[in-house]
Write a protein that holds these residues in place. Structure first.
Motif, PDB file in Angstrom:
ATOM      1  N   GLY A 160     -10.481   5.907   3.413  1.00 45.38           N
ATOM      2  CA  GLY A 160     -10.158   7.310   3.614  1.00 45.38           C
ATOM      3  C   GLY A 160      -8.816   7.566   4.270  1.00 45.38           C
ATOM      4  N   LYS A 161      -7.979   6.545   4.415  1.00 44.67           N
ATOM      5  CA  LYS A 161      -6.660   6.700   5.024  1.00 44.67           C
ATOM      6  C   LYS A 161      -5.577   6.638   3.947  1.00 44.67           C
ATOM      7  CE  LYS A 161      -6.159   6.885   8.929  1.00 44.67           C
ATOM      8  NZ  LYS A 161      -6.158   8.054   9.852  1.00 44.67           N
ATOM      9  N   SER A 162      -4.520   7.384   4.140  1.00 40.83           N
ATOM     10  CA  SER A 162      -3.446   7.456   3.158  1.00 40.83           C
ATOM     11  C   SER A 162      -2.745   6.117   2.996  1.00 40.83           C
ATOM     12  CB  SER A 162      -2.420   8.505   3.585  1.00 40.83           C
ATOM     13  OG  SER A 162      -1.259   8.450   2.781  1.00 40.83           O
ATOM     14  N   LEU A 199       0.828  -1.200   0.000  1.00 43.58           N
ATOM     15  CA  LEU A 199       0.000   0.000   0.000  1.00 43.58           C
ATOM     16  C   LEU A 199       0.869   1.259   0.000  1.00 43.58           C
ATOM     17  CD1 LEU A 199      -2.722  -1.262   2.459  1.00 43.58           C
ATOM     18  CD2 LEU A 199      -3.215  -0.331   0.195  1.00 43.58           C
ATOM     19  N   ARG A 200       1.938   1.254   0.798  1.00 40.66           N
ATOM     20  CA  ARG A 200       2.830   2.419   0.799  1.00 40.66           C
ATOM     21  C   ARG A 200       3.451   2.626  -0.581  1.00 40.66           C
ATOM     22  NH1 ARG A 200       6.029   3.607   6.461  1.00 40.66           N
ATOM     23  NH2 ARG A 200       4.231   3.315   7.839  1.00 40.66           N
ATOM     24  N   ASN A 206       3.636   5.920  -5.543  1.00 38.23           N
ATOM     25  CA  ASN A 206       3.563   5.991  -6.999  1.00 38.23           C
ATOM     26  C   ASN A 206       2.287   6.657  -7.507  1.00 38.23           C
ATOM     27  OD1 ASN A 206       5.929   4.428  -8.454  1.00 38.23           O
ATOM     28  ND2 ASN A 206       5.509   3.352  -6.538  1.00 38.23           N
ATOM     29  N   GLY A 207       1.553   7.300  -6.617  1.00 40.07           N
ATOM     30  CA  GLY A 207       0.430   8.123  -7.034  1.00 40.07           C
ATOM     31  C   GLY A 207      -0.878   7.410  -7.267  1.00 40.07           C
ATOM     32  N   TYR A 208      -0.999   6.178  -6.784  1.00 40.50           N
ATOM     33  CA  TYR A 208      -2.244   5.443  -7.004  1.00 40.50           C
ATOM     34  C   TYR A 208      -3.284   5.701  -5.922  1.00 40.50           C
ATOM     35  CZ  TYR A 208       0.305   2.861 -10.587  1.00 40.50           C
ATOM     36  OH  TYR A 208       1.039   2.515 -11.695  1.00 40.50           O
ATOM     37  N   ASN A 209      -2.976   6.595  -4.997  1.00 38.76           N
ATOM     38  CA  ASN A 209      -3.933   6.940  -3.944  1.00 38.76           C
ATOM     39  C   ASN A 209      -4.381   8.389  -4.099  1.00 38.76           C
ATOM     40  OD1 ASN A 209      -3.879   7.260  -0.327  1.00 38.76           O
ATOM     41  ND2 ASN A 209      -5.494   6.422  -1.585  1.00 38.76           N
ATOM     42  N   ASN A 210      -4.442   8.838  -5.368  1.00 35.52           N
ATOM     43  CA  ASN A 210      -4.683  10.257  -5.614  1.00 35.52           C
ATOM     44  C   ASN A 210      -6.102  10.548  -6.091  1.00 35.52           C
ATOM     45  OD1 ASN A 210      -4.576   9.167  -8.146  1.00 35.52           O
ATOM     46  ND2 ASN A 210      -2.855  10.411  -8.881  1.00 35.52           N
ATOM     47  N   PRO A 246       0.853  -2.281   9.393  1.00 34.70           N
ATOM     48  CA  PRO A 246       0.111  -3.538   9.527  1.00 34.70           C
ATOM     49  C   PRO A 246      -1.058  -3.432  10.500  1.00 34.70           C
ATOM     50  CG  PRO A 246       2.465  -3.981   9.496  1.00 34.70           C
ATOM     51  CD  PRO A 246       2.312  -2.485   9.548  1.00 34.70           C
ATOM     52  N   GLU A 247      -0.868  -2.682  11.601  1.00 29.65           N
ATOM     53  CA  GLU A 247      -1.943  -2.564  12.593  1.00 29.65           C
ATOM     54  C   GLU A 247      -3.105  -1.705  12.107  1.00 29.65           C
ATOM     55  OE1 GLU A 247       1.541   0.005  14.242  1.00 29.65           O
ATOM     56  OE2 GLU A 247       1.266  -1.799  13.005  1.00 29.65           O
ATOM     57  N   ASP A 248      -2.935  -0.990  10.992  1.00 31.17           N
ATOM     58  CA  ASP A 248      -4.026  -0.194  10.425  1.00 31.17           C
ATOM     59  C   ASP A 248      -4.990  -1.025   9.591  1.00 31.17           C
ATOM     60  OD1 ASP A 248      -3.041   2.227  11.478  1.00 31.17           O
ATOM     61  OD2 ASP A 248      -1.680   2.472   9.778  1.00 31.17           O
ATOM     62  N   LEU A 249      -4.590  -2.215   9.209  1.00 32.04           N
ATOM     63  CA  LEU A 249      -5.391  -3.031   8.306  1.00 32.04           C
ATOM     64  C   LEU A 249      -6.648  -3.548   8.995  1.00 32.04           C
ATOM     65  CD1 LEU A 249      -2.441  -4.981   6.679  1.00 32.04           C
ATOM     66  CD2 LEU A 249      -3.716  -3.064   5.681  1.00 32.04           C
ATOM     67  N   VAL A 250      -7.695  -3.691   8.215  1.00 28.07           N
ATOM     68  CA  VAL A 250      -9.014  -4.068   8.724  1.00 28.07           C
ATOM     69  C   VAL A 250      -9.304  -5.521   8.345  1.00 28.07           C
ATOM     70  CG1 VAL A 250     -11.475  -3.507   8.711  1.00 28.07           C
ATOM     71  CG2 VAL A 250      -9.771  -1.679   8.427  1.00 28.07           C
ATOM     72  N   LEU A 251      -9.760  -6.306   9.313  1.00 31.25           N
ATOM     73  CA  LEU A 251     -10.142  -7.700   9.078  1.00 31.25           C
ATOM     74  C   LEU A 251     -11.632  -7.746   8.767  1.00 31.25           C
ATOM     75  CD1 LEU A 251      -9.342 -10.717   9.110  1.00 31.25           C
ATOM     76  CD2 LEU A 251      -9.903 -10.723  11.560  1.00 31.25           C
ATOM     77  N   VAL A 252     -11.990  -8.366   7.645  1.00 34.04           N
ATOM     78  CA  VAL A 252     -13.376  -8.362   7.170  1.00 34.04           C
ATOM     79  C   VAL A 252     -13.823  -9.790   6.886  1.00 34.04           C
ATOM     80  CG1 VAL A 252     -14.962  -7.440   5.439  1.00 34.04           C
ATOM     81  CG2 VAL A 252     -12.962  -6.104   6.127  1.00 34.04           C
TER      82      VAL A 252
END
Length: 320
Positions: free
Chosen positions: A126-128, A92-93, A98-102, A134-140
């Motif tokens: 909505g997060k950058s 993700l970083r 590389n601009g894919y979160n723009n 790793p702790e920011d990831l959501v389990l679904v």
């Protein structure tokens, strides 16, 4: 266009003889169709097990052993989960760098959990991308419920609809990457040689479950699908591989657009390679190869984190 690029991806002139159009019924798509380029036979179903063997020994029988990058093994499923989450956050970083979160909060990457195999991890809505941990990831869950054990944060509903359908349809897929690339919106008739598809029936933001199903159907057994006027999506057995394929597909689309424009201006045509050479290269890019191709980017992310990210997780075992 460089020969290296044409070896990885080949321009496909879209004519009725090279395409299979399968209409699908949908409450959200008025005239949807799924298109697969079929230069040769349809790609076989992807193997469920990992495919290895990216390195060939060189230097003769007296050559000394050298270090090779391999997909590691793990002491436990918990260690494998930690590894997947670390590489998920790093991917993700890299996408963010590389601009894919723009494009606002669009774009999502999912990784199947190795313990709860009908659950996946996804980036919070909505997060950058560029600051993901790793702790920011959501389990679904399969049903779209955010579960404890991960970040209790909202997710992109369209992300769940698309990715849950892909993971359901493709048990071999561990990770899927989807972002909105301008080149892939502009160019929707090329892809991985004999291993891509096109979804022509974009029905707007994927808030209805059947849109995800249709995208998964369009993906079929391939590595990637171009969503016309939308972006593209790639899949692999590692998030490293899926991220590499996403970037490689986007860069080759850009190269193809430049090559086509240059040839049009000069009144010439792009140089095509033989089926045998393209097929050989396609088969070279096995699960381990696409993982390896991303490791320099992973290293860049780890070094840029200034100690926040480790290169390895506890319980990660090098593969000989």
């Amino acid at each position: 266009m460089s020969r290296a690029s044409t070896r990885l991806l080949r321009h496909i002139n879209v004519t009725p003889s090279l395409r299979q159009v399968r209409p699908i019924s949908s409450s959200s798509v008025t005239s949807a169709s799924i298109t697969s380029n079929t230069i040769t036979d349809k790609p076989p179903p992807p193997p469920q097990e990992f495919t290895y063997g990216a390195y060939q020994k060189v230097g003769g029988p007296s050559a000394k052993p050298v270090h090779t990058i391999r997909i590691p093994k793990f002491e436990s499923l918990e260690a494998e989960r930690a590894f997947r989450k670390l590489h998920h956050a790093a991917a993700l970083r890299w996408l963010g760098y590389n601009g894919y979160n723009n494009e606002g909060a669009g774009g999502h990457v999912t990784v199947r959990d190795p313990i709860l195999t009908d659950h996946y991890w996804i980036n919070p809505h909505g997060k950058s991308f560029s600051h993901m941990r790793p702790e920011d990831l959501v389990l679904v869950s399969k049903g779209g419920e955010v579960k404890e054990g991960g970040n209790m944060h909202s997710i992109n509903p369209a992300g769940h609809i698309i990715h849950s359908a892909v993971h359901e349809a493709r048990p071999d897929v561990v990770a899927a990457v989807h972002c909105h690339s301008v080149p892939s919106k502009a160019f929707s008739a090329m892809g991985f040689y004999n291993d891509h598809s096109i979804y022509e029936g974009f029905g707007g933001i994927a808030f209805k479950a059947d849109e995800g199903v249709h995208i998964a159907q369009a993906l079929g057994n391939t590595k990637g699908v171009i969503l016309q006027n939308h972006g593209h999506l790639t899949v692999a057995k590692t998030v490293d591989g899926a991220a590499f394929l996403f970037g490689a597909m986007d860069r080759c689309i850009q190269a193809q657009l430049l090559a086509d424009a240059a040839c049009a201006g000069r009144g010439t045509s792009t140089i095509k390679i033989a089926h045998e050479e393209a097929e050989y290269t396609r088969n070279t890019y096995n699960d381990e190869m696409v993982y390896i191709m991303f490791q320099s980017a992973f290293e860049d992310v780890v070094r840029a984190s200034n100690g926040e990210f480790p290169m390895h997780v506890q319980g990660e075992i090098p593969r000989e």
